[in-house]
Scaffold this active site. Structure first.
Site, PDB file in Angstrom:
ATOM      1  N   LYS A  12       0.831  -1.205   0.000  1.00 17.38           N
ATOM      2  CA  LYS A  12       0.000   0.000   0.000  1.00 17.38           C
ATOM      3  C   LYS A  12       0.871   1.263   0.000  1.00 17.38           C
ATOM      4  O   LYS A  12       2.093   1.192   0.225  1.00 17.38           O
ATOM      5  CB  LYS A  12      -0.913  -0.041   1.229  1.00 17.38           C
ATOM      6  CG  LYS A  12      -1.872  -1.249   1.253  1.00 17.38           C
ATOM      7  CD  LYS A  12      -2.780  -1.160   2.478  1.00 17.38           C
ATOM      8  CE  LYS A  12      -3.685  -2.350   2.627  1.00 17.38           C
ATOM      9  NZ  LYS A  12      -4.557  -2.240   3.816  1.00 17.38           N
ATOM     10  N   PHE A  60     -15.272   3.377   8.349  1.00 21.94           N
ATOM     11  CA  PHE A  60     -13.966   3.785   7.819  1.00 21.94           C
ATOM     12  C   PHE A  60     -13.853   3.570   6.309  1.00 21.94           C
ATOM     13  O   PHE A  60     -12.767   3.688   5.743  1.00 21.94           O
ATOM     14  CB  PHE A  60     -12.837   3.049   8.559  1.00 21.94           C
ATOM     15  CG  PHE A  60     -12.975   1.547   8.561  1.00 21.94           C
ATOM     16  CD1 PHE A  60     -12.509   0.786   7.494  1.00 21.94           C
ATOM     17  CD2 PHE A  60     -13.569   0.893   9.634  1.00 21.94           C
ATOM     18  CE1 PHE A  60     -12.640  -0.592   7.489  1.00 21.94           C
ATOM     19  CE2 PHE A  60     -13.706  -0.494   9.639  1.00 21.94           C
ATOM     20  CZ  PHE A  60     -13.239  -1.235   8.555  1.00 21.94           C
ATOM     21  N   ARG A  95      -0.488 -14.754   4.482  1.00 23.34           N
ATOM     22  CA  ARG A  95      -1.241 -14.157   5.601  1.00 23.34           C
ATOM     23  C   ARG A  95      -0.476 -14.292   6.915  1.00 23.34           C
ATOM     24  O   ARG A  95      -0.473 -13.394   7.755  1.00 23.34           O
ATOM     25  CB  ARG A  95      -2.629 -14.789   5.713  1.00 23.34           C
ATOM     26  CG  ARG A  95      -3.589 -14.247   4.681  1.00 23.34           C
ATOM     27  CD  ARG A  95      -5.016 -14.624   4.957  1.00 23.34           C
ATOM     28  NE  ARG A  95      -5.648 -13.774   5.960  1.00 23.34           N
ATOM     29  CZ  ARG A  95      -6.119 -12.554   5.727  1.00 23.34           C
ATOM     30  NH1 ARG A  95      -6.014 -12.015   4.537  1.00 23.34           N
ATOM     31  NH2 ARG A  95      -6.693 -11.861   6.680  1.00 23.34           N
ATOM     32  N   THR A 101      -4.966  -7.903  10.692  1.00 20.86           N
ATOM     33  CA  THR A 101      -5.337  -6.598  10.118  1.00 20.86           C
ATOM     34  C   THR A 101      -4.912  -5.423  11.003  1.00 20.86           C
ATOM     35  O   THR A 101      -4.370  -4.437  10.505  1.00 20.86           O
ATOM     36  CB  THR A 101      -6.881  -6.552   9.919  1.00 20.86           C
ATOM     37  OG1 THR A 101      -7.274  -7.712   9.200  1.00 20.86           O
ATOM     38  CG2 THR A 101      -7.299  -5.322   9.151  1.00 20.86           C
ATOM     39  N   ARG A 112       2.999  -6.511   9.194  1.00 21.15           N
ATOM     40  CA  ARG A 112       2.141  -5.471   9.756  1.00 21.15           C
ATOM     41  C   ARG A 112       2.558  -5.107  11.174  1.00 21.15           C
ATOM     42  O   ARG A 112       2.484  -3.953  11.580  1.00 21.15           O
ATOM     43  CB  ARG A 112       0.686  -5.939   9.723  1.00 21.15           C
ATOM     44  CG  ARG A 112       0.107  -5.924   8.309  1.00 21.15           C
ATOM     45  CD  ARG A 112      -1.191  -6.692   8.226  1.00 21.15           C
ATOM     46  NE  ARG A 112      -1.946  -6.397   7.024  1.00 21.15           N
ATOM     47  CZ  ARG A 112      -3.104  -6.978   6.719  1.00 21.15           C
ATOM     48  NH1 ARG A 112      -3.630  -7.885   7.533  1.00 21.15           N
ATOM     49  NH2 ARG A 112      -3.733  -6.683   5.609  1.00 21.15           N
ATOM     50  N   HIS A 129      -1.788  -5.435   1.717  1.00 16.55           N
ATOM     51  CA  HIS A 129      -3.031  -6.200   1.619  1.00 16.55           C
ATOM     52  C   HIS A 129      -2.652  -7.600   1.163  1.00 16.55           C
ATOM     53  O   HIS A 129      -1.729  -7.759   0.369  1.00 16.55           O
ATOM     54  CB  HIS A 129      -3.973  -5.587   0.577  1.00 16.55           C
ATOM     55  CG  HIS A 129      -5.063  -6.536   0.170  1.00 16.55           C
ATOM     56  ND1 HIS A 129      -6.208  -6.697   0.918  1.00 16.55           N
ATOM     57  CD2 HIS A 129      -5.148  -7.417  -0.863  1.00 16.55           C
ATOM     58  CE1 HIS A 129      -6.963  -7.627   0.349  1.00 16.55           C
ATOM     59  NE2 HIS A 129      -6.347  -8.075  -0.736  1.00 16.55           N
TER      60      HIS A 129
HETATM   61  P1  ADP Z   1      -7.578  -7.172   5.527  1.00 20.38           P
HETATM   62  O1  ADP Z   1      -6.860  -6.023   4.850  1.00 20.38           O
HETATM   63  O2  ADP Z   1      -6.774  -7.771   6.661  1.00 20.38           O
HETATM   64  O3  ADP Z   1      -8.091  -8.215   4.558  1.00 20.38           O
HETATM   65  P2  ADP Z   1     -10.237  -5.935   5.700  1.00 20.38           P
HETATM   66  O4  ADP Z   1     -10.508  -6.327   4.273  1.00 20.38           O
HETATM   67  O5  ADP Z   1     -11.281  -6.251   6.713  1.00 20.38           O
HETATM   68  O6  ADP Z   1      -8.862  -6.567   6.252  1.00 20.38           O
HETATM   69  O7  ADP Z   1      -9.975  -4.367   5.769  1.00 20.38           O
HETATM   70  C1  ADP Z   1      -9.373  -3.672   4.731  1.00 20.38           C
HETATM   71  C2  ADP Z   1      -8.543  -2.537   5.295  1.00 20.38           C
HETATM   72  O8  ADP Z   1      -9.357  -1.609   5.989  1.00 20.38           O
HETATM   73  C3  ADP Z   1      -7.528  -2.996   6.334  1.00 20.38           C
HETATM   74  O9  ADP Z   1      -6.353  -3.522   5.776  1.00 20.38           O
HETATM   75  C4  ADP Z   1      -7.292  -1.724   7.125  1.00 20.38           C
HETATM   76  O10 ADP Z   1      -6.419  -0.838   6.411  1.00 20.38           O
HETATM   77  C5  ADP Z   1      -8.677  -1.104   7.143  1.00 20.38           C
HETATM   78  N1  ADP Z   1      -9.444  -1.534   8.324  1.00 20.38           N
HETATM   79  C6  ADP Z   1     -10.078  -2.729   8.491  1.00 20.38           C
HETATM   80  N2  ADP Z   1     -10.723  -2.806   9.650  1.00 20.38           N
HETATM   81  C7  ADP Z   1     -10.523  -1.613  10.258  1.00 20.38           C
HETATM   82  C8  ADP Z   1     -10.940  -1.036  11.509  1.00 20.38           C
HETATM   83  N3  ADP Z   1     -11.727  -1.723  12.367  1.00 20.38           N
HETATM   84  N4  ADP Z   1     -10.513   0.195  11.808  1.00 20.38           N
HETATM   85  C9  ADP Z   1      -9.733   0.899  10.963  1.00 20.38           C
HETATM   86  N5  ADP Z   1      -9.309   0.430   9.751  1.00 20.38           N
HETATM   87  C10 ADP Z   1      -9.691  -0.810   9.409  1.00 20.38           C
END
Ligand code: ADP
Length: 170
Positions: A12, A60, A95, A101, A112, A129
């Site tokens: 990112k 968000f 992962r 996350t 991370r 991601h």
């Molecule tokens: P991942 O990236 O681990 O697959 P998600 O698809 O649920 O997780 O979320 C996408 C992105 O949104 C995350 O990588 C993070 O940057 C942001 N994010 C997710 N959940 C939250 C949260 N509860 N608060 C703030 N940012 C979040």
């Protein structure tokens, strides 16, 4: 039998801004997975919204769209690096290395955990991601890459005849 999978990794804008590309690729190379596609992408609003469609109702959502488009990191970093890895248990392996996350809860030695942070507005800036499961990986890879941008034939393809305008070097 081997469980050969593909997975999408996106470094990112914060990862690029912090000059972490090399570190992240080095960590990922520990998996011995093969890179079958890679590119630097300026993420359109449409691509960002499709990629994060599952978060549409989250508070968000707008911030996460801005984040992946580089709007939180200055004009020089409006880009991401997208990489497709291929190999045995690719999704799980990546992962595991990426960590959870929330960077504050991620294993400290994960990508991370090492490089992510929580912004003052509460967004998880977690540097990478990676696809969560096999259907998501296929969906994401097809969203981010055309078949000709992947060196192996990882999914079935078809040929279509279409007249498209494209840019060539002048
Ligand atoms: P991942 O990236 O681990 O697959 P998600 O698809 O649920 O997780 O979320 C996408 C992105 O949104 C995350 O990588 C993070 O940057 C942001 N994010 C997710 N959940 C939250 C949260 N509860 N608060 C703030 N940012 C979040």
């Amino acid at each position: 039998m081997k469980n050969i999978q593909q997975t999408l990794v996106i470094i990112k804008p914060d990862g690029l801004k912090k000059s972490l590309t090399g570190n992240i690729l080095t960590r990922l190379s520990e998996t011995k997975l093969r890179i079958v596609g890679v590119k630097v992408v300026r993420v359109s609003k449409e691509l960002a919204e499709k990629h994060y469609a599952h978060l549409k109702d989250k508070p968000f959502f707008e911030d996460v769209i801005k984040y992946i488009r580089g709007e939180l990191h200055g004009t020089k970093y409006r880009r991401v690096m997208a990489i497709v890895y291929d190999g045995e248990n690719a999704i799980e392996k990546v992962r595991e290395l990426a960590g959870t996350t929330n960077p504050e809860e991620a294993e400290p030695t994960s990508i991370r955990g090492q490089y992510g942070r929580l912004t003052t507005c509460g967004l998880f800036e977690n540097v990478v991601h990676c696809s969560a499961n096999a259907p998501e990986a296929e969906h994401e890879i097809k969203l981010w890459f055309d078949p000709d941008e992947i060196v192996d034939e990882i999914y079935p393809v078809k040929e279509i005849d279409e007249k498209v305008k494209r840019r060539v070097w002048a």
